[in-house]
Design a protein around this motif. Structure first.
Motif, PDB file in Angstrom:
ATOM      1  N   ARG A  10       8.640   3.746   3.279  1.00 49.83           N
ATOM      2  CA  ARG A  10       9.247   3.685   4.666  1.00 49.83           C
ATOM      3  C   ARG A  10      10.774   3.204   4.665  1.00 49.83           C
ATOM      4  NH1 ARG A  10       6.951   7.263   8.337  1.00 49.83           N
ATOM      5  NH2 ARG A  10       4.766   6.815   8.112  1.00 49.83           N
TER       6      ARG A  10
ATOM      7  N   PHE B 123       2.978  12.713  -2.005  1.00 46.61           N
ATOM      8  CA  PHE B 123       1.937  12.997  -0.923  1.00 46.61           C
ATOM      9  C   PHE B 123       0.632  13.721  -1.582  1.00 46.61           C
ATOM     10  CE2 PHE B 123       6.348  12.596   1.031  1.00 46.61           C
ATOM     11  CZ  PHE B 123       6.072  12.032   2.050  1.00 46.61           C
TER      12      PHE B 123
ATOM     13  N   ARG C 102       0.063   7.107   4.689  1.00 52.54           N
ATOM     14  CA  ARG C 102       1.020   8.149   4.463  1.00 52.54           C
ATOM     15  C   ARG C 102       0.445   9.551   4.824  1.00 52.54           C
ATOM     16  NH1 ARG C 102       3.259   7.733  -1.339  1.00 52.54           N
ATOM     17  NH2 ARG C 102       3.796   5.595  -0.225  1.00 52.54           N
TER      18      ARG C 102
ATOM     19  N   VAL D  45       4.975   0.255   5.161  1.00 57.89           N
ATOM     20  CA  VAL D  45       4.324   1.450   4.539  1.00 57.89           C
ATOM     21  C   VAL D  45       2.839   1.929   4.920  1.00 57.89           C
ATOM     22  CG1 VAL D  45       3.677   2.267   2.143  1.00 57.89           C
ATOM     23  CG2 VAL D  45       5.945   1.017   2.525  1.00 57.89           C
TER      24      VAL D  45
ATOM     25  N   TYR E 268      10.408   8.279   5.880  1.00 56.27           N
ATOM     26  CA  TYR E 268      10.310   8.380   4.360  1.00 56.27           C
ATOM     27  C   TYR E 268      11.422   8.651   3.724  1.00 56.27           C
ATOM     28  CZ  TYR E 268       5.712   8.836   6.210  1.00 56.27           C
ATOM     29  OH  TYR E 268       4.471   8.772   6.662  1.00 56.27           O
TER      30      TYR E 268
END
Length: 394
Positions: free
Chosen positions: A351, A105, A72, A366, A330
């Motif tokens: 994802r 994130f 990510r 992912v 996402y």
């Protein structure tokens, strides 16, 4: 939110999710300043960590929350001239729905050299980095924290820096949100006007005319006065003058729409351009839109937002950012206030299945290889319709 249909995705899959309340943090030498500052400086998460990172062009102050998660990307921000990450982004990133997105994130806020709260004044004769050098400092941040790539969010001068960063280091950037970007360098007339303005106006007033339109400067007195106070008291004025001078000495961004000129350079990643309908940067953003690939560019023109949409309209901007992330593959399971209460699912950011081949071009798990995604800048009357160029007003 009417009028904002950026991708062929809907809110149908979004469910309610509640998160713990963020707690403010007052740290050391910043405590006295924060105690007397406005709300856009107050709310700071206890999980934020400060770092001073060595780069080829000097130290760079950053604050970060979280750690890299698989494949990510990190969200990396860069503020406008006259501001720092707190003045520029606190309102936006402390907005409840934005917090629910960013919890999935790593978030890294970058302060331009000497612009952070409590920064020491640069010594006499210090050469402030050029805009190209500011962009070239960012790979040191990416390497320091072990990011594979980033989604950049920049405003004004920070948007220019991130665009330059993506042009020089395209493999490090997965997507860009560029607010109030001006891709043009200053001509001689502009340069002379800036010099003349410097003789008759204070530095905070010149910065305010960059951030706000003349209409806002007259009508939005409370917000403008608040920023005038913060710009004058929080940012070191000598350091700010150096950044201001360098931004106004920038060159053209040197981008062109593919097919318009031979060997055209352009941004290869998905881009969302954002500007308020009453912003001084409006013409520059429109021109930037004309120079980017329309199949990977979203142009968002926000009504009633003025020169700082991330401050005046954080809810609308969060909604747009959510769809931008969805367009890159996402999806966030976020609280939708239009839904009734029910069972609360576990937090996740995964994802999307790559079935939407009309708008997303490759499959990825992912933690698989980096996706190649395509966003679209066209609003449509019906869901699921894919177009290639547009202006969204919301």
């Amino acid at each position: 939110m009417t009028g904002l249909l950026l991708h062929d995705v809907t809110m149908a899959g979004l469910q309610e999710l509640r998160f713990p309340e963020e707690k403010p943090l007052l740290r050391g030498q910043d405590a006295a300043e924060l105690e007397n500052s406005d709300t856009f400086l107050l709310a700071v998460d206890t999980d934020w960590k400060e770092h001073d990172i060595e780069t080829p062009y000097g130290l760079l102050h950053v604050v970060i929350r979280g750690s890299p998660k698989g494949n990510r990307p990190a969200i990396l921000t860069y503020h406008d001239v006259g501001l720092n990450h707190k003045l520029c982004f606190n309102t936006f990133f402390n907005f409840e729905d934005m917090q629910e997105i960013t919890k999935h994130f790593v978030v890294c806020h970058v302060d331009a050299p000497g612009q952070q709260v409590g920064a020491s004044q640069f010594p006499q004769g210090y050469q402030f980095p050029s805009m190209e050098q500011l962009a070239a400092m960012l790979p040191s941040v990416v390497q320091h924290f072990g990011f594979k790539y980033v989604i950049g969010i920049g405003v004004g001068a920070g948007a220019y820096v991130l665009a330059k960063f993506a042009l020089i280091f395209p493999d490090l950037v997965e997507g860009l949100v560029l607010m109030n970007i001006d891709p043009n360098g200053k001509g001689w007339i502009d340069w002379a006007a800036t010099k003349l303005s410097g003789l008759t106006s204070t530095l905070p007033d010149m910065v305010l005319s960059h951030l706000f339109s003349q209409e806002e400067l007259v009508s939005n007195t409370e917000l403008v006065q608040s920023y005038r106070q913060q710009i004058g008291n929080v940012v070191n004025q000598a350091n700010l003058q150096l950044f201001w001078n360098m931004y106004n000495s920038r060159r053209d961004l040197d981008i062109n729409r593919p097919g318009m000129v031979p060997n055209a350079k352009t941004l290869r990643c998905p881009v969302m351009l954002v500007v308020g309908d009453n912003a001084p940067a409006e013409d520059g953003v429109v021109e930037c839109n004309s120079k980017l690939d329309p199949t990977t560019t979203t142009f968002l023109k926000m009504a009633d937002s003025g020169g700082l949409p991330q401050v005046t309209q954080p809810g609308k901007l969060t909604e747009a950012f959510k769809y931008f992330l969805q367009g890159m593959g996402y999806i966030a399971y976020l609280k939708d206030r239009r839904l009734s209460g029910g069972a609360v699912p576990s937090a996740s950011m995964t994802r999307l299945a790559r079935s939407r081949t009309a708008s997303l071009t490759s499959a990825s798990s992912v933690d698989g290889s980096r996706p190649q995604a395509c966003t679209h800048s066209e609003s449509s009357e019906g869901l699921g319709q894919v177009n290639h160029t547009m202006e969204v007003s919301c």
